[in-house]
Design an enzyme around this catalytic site. Structure first.
Site, PDB file in Angstrom:
ATOM      1  CG  HIS A 219      -2.958   5.069   2.951  1.00 46.20           C
ATOM      2  ND1 HIS A 219      -2.126   3.977   2.826  1.00 46.20           N
ATOM      3  CD2 HIS A 219      -3.899   4.712   3.857  1.00 46.20           C
ATOM      4  CE1 HIS A 219      -2.545   3.004   3.613  1.00 46.20           C
ATOM      5  NE2 HIS A 219      -3.619   3.428   4.259  1.00 46.20           N
TER       6      HIS A 219
ATOM      7  CG  HIS B 101      -7.132   5.552   6.789  1.00 46.07           C
ATOM      8  ND1 HIS B 101      -7.901   4.726   6.011  1.00 46.07           N
ATOM      9  CD2 HIS B 101      -5.954   4.898   6.977  1.00 46.07           C
ATOM     10  CE1 HIS B 101      -7.224   3.614   5.742  1.00 46.07           C
ATOM     11  NE2 HIS B 101      -6.033   3.696   6.315  1.00 46.07           N
TER      12      HIS B 101
ATOM     13  NE  ARG C 139      -3.624   0.468   0.316  1.00 50.47           N
ATOM     14  CZ  ARG C 139      -4.365   1.528   0.639  1.00 50.47           C
ATOM     15  NH1 ARG C 139      -4.876   1.621   1.844  1.00 50.47           N
ATOM     16  NH2 ARG C 139      -4.587   2.482  -0.232  1.00 50.47           N
TER      17      ARG C 139
END
Lengths: 185, 248
Positions: free
Chosen positions: B169, B171, B166
């Site tokens: 990032h 959230h 992944r």
């Protein structure tokens, strides 16, 4: 002027340090005599419980007002904010203690479920009003999925189970000018 | 991965639970994430035109009682400084007409610099950082602005796909002026080579919509000699934004 919306992405399994807060399901002021309990189980298409989903309830105050009040995240035990947030437990169960809404007798419910690309909306009706465009538009079998059932022998306790998929699948809502879809099937 | 909860949701059973198609936009030919099929409703959502008094046309309110200014700095609250590249992330929360969403709650959660979450189900073999939890909150100001200080999260393995990682990032969770505008999403970093290989980023099929999930480096948000700035604006859709625009 029209701006394109920011897309939704899955909530994922790791929101637990950030989104749940102490007393999230204790929306009723402490000891309030009108307090009701709404509880139930969130389950998937296989009938398996769904843990660690975030359920958010938003509702009118008992006098029907919809202005809300700050303080949900750090409750003082006295104010009624109209907002509750609970996480389903390992057995898929949740519990909300709140006050009955004035006006239309429903709670708005937003479900943020790990494994979905976006959230779902539904309503929890404590009773069906005489005239309600949503309820009237639904076939009777589907209507029943939106009704919280008073529990015999319980004190102001309602059971509201949520089934994400299959047989008695709960009615989920889209708001046409948002076009909310839960994601590809 | 011994956890009962997979690191990234998906069934991982030989592609079951995924769309089984390629995005066509990445050399990895990644299958876009669709999540756990057994949790997807079979019935289409029932369209509901909200009347002016509908509960969903209003939203919960938050204020100073809910959020302390310190909650916006994820590098605070521990004995020492967290490891990693310190960043400042800010932008505006707007509705579909470009109007600022004022005084609303923005929540943030993320992995640490090594790509590990503080969560019992995260069994990634990367260290926890005793000086980082990875959760923050703030309220938007009168211009709809939000701002967080944190560290850049690390990449971590996506166990639902072979050899997949992944991208870094953050959230985000947002409320608008109507409950229908609720949004949970993820912000990415510009120039990340993992993006076209990521099943979750590529699950947004429209390329321009995908790009709206990627922040921009903004030196104006830097704290000189302290943090790198990233700008990310968020647009909430919903009846409040588009009520008068019939046929949109």
């Amino acid at each position: 002027m029209s701006l394109p919306a920011t897309p939704s992405q899955t909530i994922g399994p790791f929101h637990g340090t950030a989104l749940p807060f102490p007393g999230g399901g204790e929306a009723a002021p402490v000891g309030h005599p009108d307090t009701i309990t709404v509880h139930g189980c969130l389950s998937d298409g296989d009938g398996a419980p769904v843990p660690e989903a975030l359920l958010e309830f938003w509702q009118a105050a008992p006098d029907g007002s919809l202005v809300g009040a700050p303080g949900s995240l750090r409750r003082d035990g006295a104010a009624f904010t109209g907002f509750g947030r609970v996480v389903t437990r390992d057995d898929g169960r949740y519990t909300l203690r709140t006050l009955p809404p004035g006006g239309a007798p429903y709670l708005a419910l937003c479900l943020l479920v790990p494994g979905l690309t976006r959230h779902l909306f539904t309503r929890v009706y404590l009773a069906f009003p005489e005239h309600d465009p949503l309820i009237e538009a639904l076939p009777p079998a589907r209507r029943a999925t939106l009704l919280a059932a008073p529990e015999a022998g319980g004190h102001r306790t309602y059971r509201f189970d949520i089934r994400l998929r299959g047989g008695a699948e709960t009615v989920f809502l889209a708001f046409p000018d948002r076009g909310g879809r839960p994601g590809p099937p | 991965m011994a956890a009962s909860e997979p690191l990234v949701q998906g069934t991982g059973r030989d592609g079951a639970g995924f769309a089984g198609v390629t995005a066509g936009d990445g050399p990895g030919g990644v299958r876009p994430y669709v999540g756990r099929v057994e949790r997807h409703p079979l019935q289409p959502p029932v369209p509901l035109v909200l009347d002016p008094d509908a509960v969903e046309r209003r939203a919960p309110v938050f204020g100073a009682a809910d959020v302390s200014p310190l909650d916006a700095d994820l590098t605070l609250g521990h004995r020492g400084e967290p490891l990693g590249e310190r960043i400042t992330v800010g932008g505006r929360v707007l509705d579909g007409r470009g109007r600022p969403v004022r005084g609303q709650l923005v929540e943030l959660w993320q992995a640490n610099a090594a790509g590990r979450y503080v969560h019992r189900a995260d069994r990634h073999a990367a260290p926890l950082d005793p000086n980082f939890t990875g959760a923050g909150r703030c309220l938007t100001d009168d211009d709809g602005r939000y701002r967080f200080t944190t560290i850049r999260p690390g990449a971590y393995p996506d166990v639902t796909h072979h050899n997949a990682w992944r991208p870094s990032h953050l959230h985000f969770s947002l409320f608008g002026t109507a409950f229908t505008q609720r949004l949970v999403t993820q912000m990415y970093f510009p120039g990340d080579p993992l993006l076209p290989h990521d099943s979750i980023w590529t699950s947004v099929r429209d390329a321009s919509a995908r790009r709206r999930l990627v922040a921009a480096y903004d030196p104006g948000l830097n704290e000189p000699e302290r943090s790198l700035g990233y700008r990310w604006d968020i647009v909430l859709d919903g009846p409040d934004a588009t009520w008068a625009e019939e046929g949109r």
